[in-house]
Each structure stands twice: as structure tokens, then as C-alpha cells.
Design a protein around this motif. Structure first.
Motif, PDB file in Angstrom:
ATOM      1  N   ILE A  12      -8.131   8.248  -1.019  1.00 27.56           N
ATOM      2  CA  ILE A  12      -8.244   6.676  -1.176  1.00 27.56           C
ATOM      3  C   ILE A  12      -9.755   6.071  -1.052  1.00 27.56           C
ATOM      4  O   ILE A  12      -9.800   5.591  -1.694  1.00 27.56           O
ATOM      5  CB  ILE A  12      -7.794   6.928   1.177  1.00 27.56           C
ATOM      6  N   VAL A  13     -10.751   6.530  -0.758  1.00 25.55           N
ATOM      7  CA  VAL A  13     -12.235   6.502  -0.428  1.00 25.55           C
ATOM      8  C   VAL A  13     -12.271   6.678  -1.928  1.00 25.55           C
ATOM      9  O   VAL A  13     -12.921   5.062  -2.179  1.00 25.55           O
ATOM     10  CB  VAL A  13     -13.138   7.359   0.295  1.00 25.55           C
ATOM     11  N   ARG A  17     -13.860   3.379  -4.442  1.00 27.75           N
ATOM     12  CA  ARG A  17     -15.513   3.090  -5.357  1.00 27.75           C
ATOM     13  C   ARG A  17     -14.580   2.925  -6.593  1.00 27.75           C
ATOM     14  O   ARG A  17     -15.562   2.421  -6.828  1.00 27.75           O
ATOM     15  CB  ARG A  17     -15.547   4.224  -5.293  1.00 27.75           C
ATOM     16  N   SER A  37     -19.712   8.206  -3.230  1.00 22.36           N
ATOM     17  CA  SER A  37     -18.641   8.054  -1.888  1.00 22.36           C
ATOM     18  C   SER A  37     -19.208   8.977  -0.585  1.00 22.36           C
ATOM     19  O   SER A  37     -18.518   9.436   0.030  1.00 22.36           O
ATOM     20  CB  SER A  37     -17.467   9.046  -2.693  1.00 22.36           C
ATOM     21  N   VAL A 128       1.907  -0.675   2.338  1.00 21.01           N
ATOM     22  CA  VAL A 128       0.821  -0.682   2.542  1.00 21.01           C
ATOM     23  C   VAL A 128      -0.244  -0.425   1.305  1.00 21.01           C
ATOM     24  O   VAL A 128       0.210   1.103   0.255  1.00 21.01           O
ATOM     25  CB  VAL A 128       0.415   0.476   3.314  1.00 21.01           C
ATOM     26  N   LEU A 133      -6.247  -1.316   2.358  1.00 20.42           N
ATOM     27  CA  LEU A 133      -6.747   0.030   3.135  1.00 20.42           C
ATOM     28  C   LEU A 133      -9.416  -0.351   2.134  1.00 20.42           C
ATOM     29  O   LEU A 133      -9.447  -0.184   3.250  1.00 20.42           O
ATOM     30  CB  LEU A 133      -6.452   0.999   2.564  1.00 20.42           C
ATOM     31  N   ALA A 134      -9.099  -0.750   1.649  1.00 21.18           N
ATOM     32  CA  ALA A 134     -10.005  -0.585   0.956  1.00 21.18           C
ATOM     33  C   ALA A 134     -10.921  -1.873   1.226  1.00 21.18           C
ATOM     34  O   ALA A 134      -9.835  -3.109   1.251  1.00 21.18           O
ATOM     35  CB  ALA A 134     -10.256  -0.568  -0.865  1.00 21.18           C
ATOM     36  N   ASN A 135     -11.330  -2.555   0.990  1.00 26.80           N
ATOM     37  CA  ASN A 135     -12.354  -4.029   1.723  1.00 26.80           C
ATOM     38  C   ASN A 135     -12.737  -4.703   0.636  1.00 26.80           C
ATOM     39  O   ASN A 135     -12.882  -5.747   0.451  1.00 26.80           O
ATOM     40  CB  ASN A 135     -13.193  -3.638   2.452  1.00 26.80           C
ATOM     41  N   PHE A 149      -0.041  -7.657   8.161  1.00 26.70           N
ATOM     42  CA  PHE A 149      -1.421  -6.739   8.616  1.00 26.70           C
ATOM     43  C   PHE A 149      -2.797  -7.322   9.585  1.00 26.70           C
ATOM     44  O   PHE A 149      -1.640  -8.423   9.894  1.00 26.70           O
ATOM     45  CB  PHE A 149      -2.402  -6.460   7.415  1.00 26.70           C
TER      46      PHE A 149
ATOM     47  N   CYS B 107     -20.948   4.120   5.123  1.00 25.69           N
ATOM     48  CA  CYS B 107     -20.536   3.565   4.584  1.00 25.69           C
ATOM     49  C   CYS B 107     -19.058   3.535   4.027  1.00 25.69           C
ATOM     50  O   CYS B 107     -18.642   3.642   2.637  1.00 25.69           O
ATOM     51  CB  CYS B 107     -21.258   4.024   2.827  1.00 25.69           C
ATOM     52  N   PRO B 109     -15.743   2.956   3.098  1.00 24.11           N
ATOM     53  CA  PRO B 109     -15.381   1.417   2.344  1.00 24.11           C
ATOM     54  C   PRO B 109     -13.077   1.541   3.563  1.00 24.11           C
ATOM     55  O   PRO B 109     -12.634   0.238   3.277  1.00 24.11           O
ATOM     56  CB  PRO B 109     -14.573   1.453   1.121  1.00 24.11           C
ATOM     57  N   VAL B 110     -13.477   2.232   3.568  1.00 16.83           N
ATOM     58  CA  VAL B 110     -11.699   1.974   4.378  1.00 16.83           C
ATOM     59  C   VAL B 110     -11.863   2.465   5.784  1.00 16.83           C
ATOM     60  O   VAL B 110     -10.944   2.415   7.001  1.00 16.83           O
ATOM     61  CB  VAL B 110     -10.801   3.316   4.232  1.00 16.83           C
ATOM     62  N   ARG B 113      -9.482   0.281   8.683  1.00 17.05           N
ATOM     63  CA  ARG B 113      -8.458   0.311   8.023  1.00 17.05           C
ATOM     64  C   ARG B 113      -7.456   0.828   8.471  1.00 17.05           C
ATOM     65  O   ARG B 113      -5.851   0.423   8.090  1.00 17.05           O
ATOM     66  CB  ARG B 113      -8.773  -0.578   6.509  1.00 17.05           C
ATOM     67  N   PRO B 116      -3.523  -0.630  11.383  1.00 18.74           N
ATOM     68  CA  PRO B 116      -2.461  -0.901  11.448  1.00 18.74           C
ATOM     69  C   PRO B 116      -0.874  -0.535  10.952  1.00 18.74           C
ATOM     70  O   PRO B 116      -0.094   0.087  11.195  1.00 18.74           O
ATOM     71  CB  PRO B 116      -2.930  -2.004  10.420  1.00 18.74           C
ATOM     72  N   VAL B 117      -2.037   0.346  10.124  1.00 20.77           N
ATOM     73  CA  VAL B 117      -0.798   2.077   8.904  1.00 20.77           C
ATOM     74  C   VAL B 117      -0.202   3.222  10.639  1.00 20.77           C
ATOM     75  O   VAL B 117       0.628   2.777  10.888  1.00 20.77           O
ATOM     76  CB  VAL B 117      -1.522   2.669   7.861  1.00 20.77           C
TER      77      VAL B 117
END
Lengths: 149, 149
Positions: A12-13, A17, A37, A128, A133-135, A149, B107, B109-110, B113, B116-117
Motif C-alpha cells: 500500500i505504501v 508513492r 518509502s 475502499v 488510503l494514500a493521502n 469515509f 513519513c 502516506p497512509v 487512514r 475507517p477500513v
DNA sequence: GGAAACAGGACGCCAAAAGTCCTATTTGAG
DNA sequence: CTCAAATAGGACTTTTGGCGTCCTGTTTCC
């Protein structure tokens, strides 16, 4: 522990990226992704290979190669990522058609009754997207059911 | 693999058996439950101890002792059983207030978040009762949100 | 008082995950 | 044409956690 494996978590991370970089039209290679990452290079490489096999990212070989998203993050449901790393989403091994795996199959009082539960989990994870999930700033939305959400 | 542990799986089966026996007003002991479930006695004992600690069953000590359900199967949501065996229901370790566990916390990014999941999964599992999983004939229903079975 | 049964913990085995590394293949650049 | 950069694919080792078992203590009925 009803937990995702670490590789799935990393995925996911890494996808997040990749989304940032690819939005700018760039192709990103393993060393750069690992740096961004905070993960070890071999680990990131492993994650990307699995993602590529699942068709979620596209690997470009050769010098100046790297990885690129096959679809935007808005179009990648969480269930796709999980399935790629963990196999079919089911809380128990005795899912639908899976016969013969359980020794007490004949007398099991819960036989076949897990299916609705598994379906509910699958639906929740399909609702989802990785973008959520990412920003990621809201880009064009995909035609996907979206969780509250 | 996003799978329940075997103990959790056993727990559902054992609870189902307990439900059948206890509906007749009886108290059931480990050897009898093991026989009915097709599981080894030490394993069933372990399962019941955990269930007792979680308050889902009640252990009666001494000769002629055994186990009894604390509530009917209709009032035991799946989430309660899972939580007893696997801990809080969350797909990732970095849940709400859990700080300090992740090295790349700053750092990520998730970050934050996943909540909610996790909530969606929890809700789905809270909407299913053990009675629905067991083949229990419909008894008095509990005041619980029920999944679309 | 003794037997039956739960309570609680400790221990060892094994399978799966996790991380690393090696080799082959591809491809762009000089 | 050659070299370097980069992915593809697999193999290997280490580590972790689940799983099953067992032991000791406590409680309660007969």
C-alpha cells in the motif's frame, strides 16, 4: 491475528508513492521507491514483483526502466492488493467449493455458513481504494462503490 | 493470510455444540465437547479457557462441573469471539492511538487512514452472531444488527 | 477424603512469513 | 558493439507465532 501481512502493508505504501510519482508522468525505479518509502531495497523489489504479477503495476525493463501504475490509485480497490499478497479473501479455509480439506467435514455445524461473512468482508475491502488510503489529492474518481469515509 | 486462527475456528464449533447442549439445560464438560466436536481434549480445554476469560462461557468447577454459555448464541456476535482469540480487530498494527510501533511513522502516506477500513470490518463481524453460523434453529432473536444472510 | 473437573501457565515443534541474495534477461546509452 | 542499469524469477536462511500438549494447583460434589 486478522492482520495483513507486512508485505501487503508495504504494498500500500509503495503504491501510494508510485501514485505520487506517476502522476507527474515519471517512471520510478526500485532504489528511489525504497528511499521514499523508508524500506529496504530487496523488500521493495519483492513487493513490486508481486504487484507486477497481479497486473497492478507495470514493470519496464532495461536501463531507465522502473515501475509504473497500470491504473490510477482511484481504480485499485484494497481487495485487489490483498488478494495479490494473501490469496482469496476468506476468514476460514473451508470456503465455498473447497472440499476435502477439513477432516470433520461431515459433522461440522458451521459448514457452508461462513460464505456470507466472507462476502461481507470482501465487499468492505472492495469499497475502499488505495487512493483513499494514500493521502492522494482527489483526482478523477473511478466507478467504484465507496466506503463511508 | 487474513485467516482466522485455528483456535478461533474451533471456538465457533465448540460454541455451537455448547448451544445445542445448553438449550436442553445441561452443563457440558470437556470430554463430552471434545467427542462431539471431533477435536482433541487438550485443544478443546484451551479454547474453553479462553472463552471463559472473555466471559462468553461460564466455567463451573468441581465434580459434575463443566461449561455453560453466558449468553445465548443469538447474543454472541462473531466479533466478540474473534477479539477474544486474536485481539482487537484491525488489519494493521498501526491502529488509532498506537504510536511508536512503526519506524517510518513520520513519513507514512497512509498514516491514520486505516481506521475507517478497520471499522468497516469490525461492523461486518459484529453483525453476525454465532447462532447464524451454527445451524441453530431460530430461537429468540437478540437486539443486534444482522447481516444480509 | 477422594475423584472429577476447571484454572493457569509453561514448553517444544513446526509451518509460514520475512528478509536477503543470486542469476538470467532486457534495454538504453555511449 | 559493449557496458551498465534495471527488472524477472527463484532459492535460501532466519525468525516469528500458532498450535498442540502437559503439568500443577484449586474447587466442588459424592
Amino acid at each position: 491475528m486478522l492482520r495483513l501481512s507486512k508485505l501487503t502493508d508495504y504494498a500500500i505504501v509503495v503504491l501510494a508513492r508510485l501514485g505520487q510519482a506517476n502522476a507527474a508522468g515519471r517512471v520510478t525505479a526500485v532504489p528511489e521507491l525504497a528511499l521514499a518509502s523508508g524500506l529496504a531495497e530487496p523488500t521493495v523489489a519483492k513487493v513490486l514483483k508481486i504487484l507486477a504479477q497481479a497486473g497492478l503495476v507495470e514493470g519496464l525493463r532495461g536501463a531507465r526502466g522502473g515501475y509504473r501504475l497500470s491504473r490510477t490509485l482511484e481504480c485499485i480497490p484494497l481487495s485487489d492488493v490483498i488478494t495479490a499478497f494473501e490469496g482469496p479473501i476468506a476468514l476460514t479455509a473451508c470456503v465455498d467449493g473447497a472440499a476435502g480439506g477439513c477432516e470433520s467435514e461431515g459433522c461440522c455445524p458451521v459448514r457452508g455458513r461462513w460464505d456470507p461473512v466472507n462476502r461481507a468482508i470482501r465487499d468492505a475491502l472492495a469499497g475502499v481504494t488505495v487512493a483513499q488510503l494514500a493521502n492522494t489529492p482527489p483526482a478523477r474518481q473511478c466507478a467504484a462503490a465507496v466506503l463511508n469515509f
